[in-house]
Design a protein around this motif. Structure first.
Motif, PDB file in Angstrom:
ATOM      1  N   ASP A  42       4.771   8.969   3.670  1.00 36.54           N
ATOM      2  CA  ASP A  42       5.530   8.737   4.903  1.00 36.54           C
ATOM      3  C   ASP A  42       4.812   9.358   6.102  1.00 36.54           C
ATOM      4  OD1 ASP A  42       7.799   7.540   6.077  1.00 36.54           O
ATOM      5  OD2 ASP A  42       8.848   9.468   6.105  1.00 36.54           O
ATOM      6  N   ASP A  44       1.571  10.043   6.344  1.00 36.22           N
ATOM      7  CA  ASP A  44       0.358   9.267   6.585  1.00 36.22           C
ATOM      8  C   ASP A  44       0.675   7.985   7.340  1.00 36.22           C
ATOM      9  OD1 ASP A  44      -1.155  11.162   5.268  1.00 36.22           O
ATOM     10  OD2 ASP A  44      -1.312  10.013   3.392  1.00 36.22           O
ATOM     11  N   ARG A  45       1.717   7.325   6.938  1.00 37.16           N
ATOM     12  CA  ARG A  45       2.129   6.079   7.593  1.00 37.16           C
ATOM     13  C   ARG A  45       2.487   6.338   9.055  1.00 37.16           C
ATOM     14  NH1 ARG A  45       6.471   4.175   4.339  1.00 37.16           N
ATOM     15  NH2 ARG A  45       4.839   3.522   2.918  1.00 37.16           N
ATOM     16  N   GLU A  49       0.547   4.781  12.294  1.00 38.23           N
ATOM     17  CA  GLU A  49       1.286   3.981  13.284  1.00 38.23           C
ATOM     18  C   GLU A  49       1.215   4.625  14.658  1.00 38.23           C
ATOM     19  OE1 GLU A  49       5.200   3.535  11.669  1.00 38.23           O
ATOM     20  OE2 GLU A  49       4.558   2.090  10.162  1.00 38.23           O
TER      21      GLU A  49
END
Length: 53
Positions: A42, A44-45, A49
């Motif tokens: 999460d 890393d995402r 983004e």
């Protein structure tokens, strides 16, 4: 657990075992490693983004 409940359990040979539950956001995990891994994914995402904005 009340004493009455404990006595009833003992009388019927019922046992109880507690287990740890780990929470991350709206999710529950039985294994800490799973919770940590999802949190890392999460993060890393979110970082990826945020870098594209």
């Amino acid at each position: 657990m009340t004493n009455d409940e404990r006595q009833v359990m003992e009388g019927h040979g019922i046992t109880c075992k507690s287990k740890d539950v780990y929470y991350y956001k709206d999710f529950r995990y039985e294994r800490l490693a799973d919770a940590v891994r999802y949190a890392e994914i999460d993060a890393d995402r979110a970082r990826l983004e945020g870098g594209n904005s």
